[in-house]
Design a protein around this motif. Structure first.
Motif, PDB file in Angstrom:
ATOM      1  N   THR A 166      18.146  21.145   1.836  1.00 22.80           N
ATOM      2  CA  THR A 166      17.951  22.121   2.904  1.00 22.80           C
ATOM      3  C   THR A 166      17.423  21.450   4.170  1.00 22.80           C
ATOM      4  O   THR A 166      17.886  21.723   5.285  1.00 22.80           O
ATOM      5  CB  THR A 166      16.971  23.219   2.452  1.00 22.80           C
ATOM      6  OG1 THR A 166      17.485  23.857   1.278  1.00 22.80           O
ATOM      7  CG2 THR A 166      16.787  24.258   3.538  1.00 22.80           C
ATOM      8  N   ALA A 167      16.452  20.564   4.004  1.00 20.18           N
ATOM      9  CA  ALA A 167      15.869  19.869   5.158  1.00 20.18           C
ATOM     10  C   ALA A 167      16.907  18.990   5.849  1.00 20.18           C
ATOM     11  O   ALA A 167      16.956  18.918   7.087  1.00 20.18           O
ATOM     12  CB  ALA A 167      14.675  19.027   4.712  1.00 20.18           C
ATOM     13  N   ASP A 168      17.749  18.322   5.070  1.00 18.54           N
ATOM     14  CA  ASP A 168      18.764  17.460   5.678  1.00 18.54           C
ATOM     15  C   ASP A 168      19.722  18.283   6.540  1.00 18.54           C
ATOM     16  O   ASP A 168      20.066  17.884   7.658  1.00 18.54           O
ATOM     17  CB  ASP A 168      19.537  16.706   4.598  1.00 18.54           C
ATOM     18  CG  ASP A 168      20.458  15.646   5.186  1.00 18.54           C
ATOM     19  OD1 ASP A 168      19.942  14.746   5.878  1.00 18.54           O
ATOM     20  OD2 ASP A 168      21.684  15.732   4.973  1.00 18.54           O
ATOM     21  N   ALA A 169      20.135  19.431   6.039  1.00 23.51           N
ATOM     22  CA  ALA A 169      21.030  20.293   6.807  1.00 23.51           C
ATOM     23  C   ALA A 169      20.348  20.831   8.058  1.00 23.51           C
ATOM     24  O   ALA A 169      20.963  20.918   9.133  1.00 23.51           O
ATOM     25  CB  ALA A 169      21.514  21.446   5.933  1.00 23.51           C
ATOM     26  N   ALA A 170      19.084  21.166   7.937  1.00 24.07           N
ATOM     27  CA  ALA A 170      18.361  21.777   9.049  1.00 24.07           C
ATOM     28  C   ALA A 170      18.039  20.796  10.171  1.00 24.07           C
ATOM     29  O   ALA A 170      18.019  21.164  11.353  1.00 24.07           O
ATOM     30  CB  ALA A 170      17.072  22.419   8.537  1.00 24.07           C
ATOM     31  N   TYR A 171      17.780  19.537   9.811  1.00 28.30           N
ATOM     32  CA  TYR A 171      17.320  18.571  10.800  1.00 28.30           C
ATOM     33  C   TYR A 171      18.351  17.517  11.200  1.00 28.30           C
ATOM     34  O   TYR A 171      18.082  16.676  12.060  1.00 28.30           O
ATOM     35  CB  TYR A 171      16.073  17.846  10.278  1.00 28.30           C
ATOM     36  CG  TYR A 171      14.833  18.701  10.261  1.00 28.30           C
ATOM     37  CD1 TYR A 171      14.133  18.982  11.432  1.00 28.30           C
ATOM     38  CD2 TYR A 171      14.339  19.215   9.068  1.00 28.30           C
ATOM     39  CE1 TYR A 171      12.981  19.750  11.424  1.00 28.30           C
ATOM     40  CE2 TYR A 171      13.191  19.994   9.040  1.00 28.30           C
ATOM     41  CZ  TYR A 171      12.519  20.259  10.219  1.00 28.30           C
ATOM     42  OH  TYR A 171      11.384  21.016  10.211  1.00 28.30           O
ATOM     43  N   LYS A 172      19.528  17.563  10.604  1.00 32.64           N
ATOM     44  CA  LYS A 172      20.511  16.512  10.856  1.00 32.64           C
ATOM     45  C   LYS A 172      20.877  16.413  12.334  1.00 32.64           C
ATOM     46  O   LYS A 172      21.081  15.319  12.870  1.00 32.64           O
ATOM     47  CB  LYS A 172      21.768  16.754  10.022  1.00 32.64           C
ATOM     48  CG  LYS A 172      22.753  15.588  10.037  1.00 32.64           C
ATOM     49  CD  LYS A 172      23.948  15.848   9.145  1.00 32.64           C
ATOM     50  CE  LYS A 172      23.561  15.909   7.685  1.00 32.64           C
ATOM     51  NZ  LYS A 172      24.748  16.033   6.799  1.00 32.64           N
ATOM     52  N   ASP A 173      20.954  17.545  13.032  1.00 32.15           N
ATOM     53  CA  ASP A 173      21.318  17.527  14.453  1.00 32.15           C
ATOM     54  C   ASP A 173      20.271  16.825  15.310  1.00 32.15           C
ATOM     55  O   ASP A 173      20.570  16.378  16.422  1.00 32.15           O
ATOM     56  CB  ASP A 173      21.523  18.956  14.970  1.00 32.15           C
ATOM     57  CG  ASP A 173      22.801  19.587  14.440  1.00 32.15           C
ATOM     58  OD1 ASP A 173      23.649  18.841  13.912  1.00 32.15           O
ATOM     59  OD2 ASP A 173      22.952  20.820  14.546  1.00 32.15           O
ATOM     60  N   LYS A 174      19.039  16.711  14.781  1.00 33.75           N
ATOM     61  CA  LYS A 174      17.986  16.003  15.508  1.00 33.75           C
ATOM     62  C   LYS A 174      17.974  14.520  15.155  1.00 33.75           C
ATOM     63  O   LYS A 174      17.156  13.759  15.694  1.00 33.75           O
ATOM     64  CB  LYS A 174      16.617  16.621  15.201  1.00 33.75           C
ATOM     65  CG  LYS A 174      16.458  18.053  15.672  1.00 33.75           C
ATOM     66  CD  LYS A 174      15.028  18.545  15.501  1.00 33.75           C
ATOM     67  CE  LYS A 174      14.095  17.886  16.494  1.00 33.75           C
ATOM     68  NZ  LYS A 174      12.734  18.507  16.497  1.00 33.75           N
ATOM     69  N   GLY A 175      18.853  14.128  14.239  1.00 34.45           N
ATOM     70  CA  GLY A 175      18.895  12.733  13.822  1.00 34.45           C
ATOM     71  C   GLY A 175      17.938  12.405  12.706  1.00 34.45           C
ATOM     72  O   GLY A 175      17.700  11.235  12.402  1.00 34.45           O
ATOM     73  N   TYR A 176      17.373  13.453  12.073  1.00 38.44           N
ATOM     74  CA  TYR A 176      16.479  13.249  10.941  1.00 38.44           C
ATOM     75  C   TYR A 176      17.314  13.363   9.664  1.00 38.44           C
ATOM     76  O   TYR A 176      17.992  14.367   9.451  1.00 38.44           O
ATOM     77  CB  TYR A 176      15.388  14.317  10.886  1.00 38.44           C
ATOM     78  CG  TYR A 176      14.501  14.449  12.102  1.00 38.44           C
ATOM     79  CD1 TYR A 176      14.571  13.563  13.172  1.00 38.44           C
ATOM     80  CD2 TYR A 176      13.561  15.476  12.161  1.00 38.44           C
ATOM     81  CE1 TYR A 176      13.744  13.710  14.274  1.00 38.44           C
ATOM     82  CE2 TYR A 176      12.727  15.623  13.267  1.00 38.44           C
ATOM     83  CZ  TYR A 176      12.823  14.744  14.329  1.00 38.44           C
ATOM     84  OH  TYR A 176      12.001  14.893  15.413  1.00 38.44           O
TER      85      TYR A 176
END
Length: 230
Positions: A166-176
């Protein structure tokens, strides 16, 4: 702010933790390791002590690392794990609830708090710095291990896989990027106690590069890197 990248490894045991620390040190990272003993043989590394059954102890680790190195860690590896065998080998549900609670703190809650602190730290780093969180998992998020002694470990891995994805999907656009790393045999079977520390180190170093080809559920094989298993 220091321009040298920092890695924080929680659960710095003699196999995976040590191998990962050695690999990243060789790549020019400042290294901080956290374990129950609070020791390390890696020159220049910061060794810290923590009790992962107590999630409230996690934020102080990040503060100490930032104060020591002058920057928040851009790479965080959560490698701590715990299990309690059933008191009755014939009853998988004979693990005391108190033990389940402690093991879930190690396998899930402290890891989750670590991710929260990671994101706070990443927001202080330059945008161009690659930010990576790696959780050392196993096959338990996609397969039931019919071994009573692995009950609380499997419960924790399965639960953490959900929030990592879930975190990967949520933050991927920020490069996290958030990864649930799972070493397998070449046929895709559970690696168990045959886990290879050096293989983890090589793969985790690849994950930190964000090449884009590896999803959050990062299954891998020694010598091959990411391998997708259905």
């Amino acid at each position: 702010m220091s321009t040298t990248p920092v890695i924080l490894i929680l659960g710095a045991g003699p196999r995976i933790g040590h191998s990962v620390a050695t690999k990243f040190a060789s790549k020019g990272y400042e290294v901080a390791v956290v374990s129950r003993k609070g020791s390390t043989t890696i020159t220049g590394a910061l060794a810290l002590t923590a009790d992962f059954t107590t999630p409230t102890s996690i934020p102080a680790l990040f503060s100490t690392v930032k104060d020591h190195f002058g920057a928040a860690p851009s790479v965080i590896v959560y490698n701590a794990a715990a299990l309690t065998p059933p008191s009755d080998k014939d009853s998988v549900l004979s693990v005391a609830s108190e033990s389940v609670d402690k093991d879930l703190n190690v396998n899930v809650v402290s890891a989750y708090v670590t991710a929260q602190e990671a994101v706070k730290g990443w927001e202080t780093l330059p945008k161009e710095v690659k930010k990576t969180f790696v959780y050392t998992g196993n096959i338990a998020n996609v397969a039931i291990l019919p071994l009573p002694m692995f009950l609380t470990l499997g419960m924790g891995k399965a639960a953490s896989a959900y929030w990592v994805g879930t975190a990967d999907a949520a933050y991927k656009d920020k490069g996290y990027r958030f990864f649930y790393a799972d070493e397998r045999h070449e046929d895709g079977k559970f690696k168990g106690m045959a886990l290879d520390g050096d293989a983890h180190a090589e793969f985790y170093a690849q994950l930190a590069e964000h090449d884009g080809s590896v999803p959050w559920q990062a299954t891998f094989v020694k010598g091959k890197g990411y391998v997708q298993f259905k």
